[in-house]
Write an enzyme that holds these catalytic residues in place. Structure first.
Site: not given
Length: 213
Positions: A78, A151, A153, A169
């Site tokens: 992030h 949630g 991104a 991931c």
């Protein structure tokens, strides 16, 4: 009905940990009458390791902190210029299954990108949203007592280079994309309202209200 209302918080640019803690506290203390909330936020640079996360997927974090998260999935990044949307929904009350929520979030992003002429799609084998083979949006959820948190991104106009320090991931060599590669005018300021409008539409347009952060 008041419980159908969704409260929306725009949090701006925030460190990951206090927001994560607030999201947990909200979820732990809510009851069947608590209105659902959607939080729109950007985070300072951070790698978050999901529940399934393996240390070997964090290749060389360098000066960016690595924080353990209880969301589903593996490691992601992030940073500023990425729009994060946390969905704090009572799934039971909204009669939504977990898979339905994942599909709804993916469709929210697909619809938002389509408005800008970008053809995006989900993938059955790897959650998230893709443009061609490149990943433009990551998803990670947790469900507790029938309520969702964490949630999505969506990469808007961020620096993508920190993704090279990880296997995003859990996929080695996964290429990442951002909206500004197709649309120079894209910013989190103009993408966030469209993400919100598109998720509300897929939730059958419940009443919503912005509340101070």
């Amino acid at each position: 009905m008041y419980q159908d209302k969704i409260l929306v918080r725009q949090l701006g640019l925030q460190p990951y940990e206090p927001v994560s803690q607030a999201m947990h506290e909200f979820t732990d203390t809510r009851d069947e009458n608590t209105p659902d909330e959607i939080w729109l936020v950007e985070h300072f640079p951070v790698f978050t390791q999901g529940q399934a996360g393996k240390a070997e997927h964090v290749l060389m974090p360098g000066d960016i902190p690595v924080i353990q998260s209880d969301r589903g999935g593996q490691v992601t990044y992030h940073g500023p210029g990425q729009q994060v949307m946390y969905v704090l929904l009572n799934l039971k009350r909204r009669k939504l299954g977990v898979r339905e929520l994942v599909t709804l979030l993916e469709q929210t992003v697909v619809n938002t990108l389509a408005e800008r002429g970008i053809d995006a799609h989900p993938r059955a084998d790897a959650p998230g949203v893709y443009v061609g083979e490149k990943k433009i949006c990551s998803l990670g959820l947790r469900i507790r007592r029938g309520c969702s948190f964490h949630g999505l991104a969506l990469n808007v106009n961020m620096d993508l280079s920190p993704f090279l320090r990880i296997n995003p991931c859990g996929y080695a060599g996964m290429e990442m994309a951002k909206i500004s590669q197709w649309d120079n005018n894209a910013t989190t300021d103009n993408i966030a309202p469209r993400l919100l409008a598109n998720i509300l539409a897929l939730l059958n347009n419940p009443p919503h209200e912005y509340i101070p952060a």
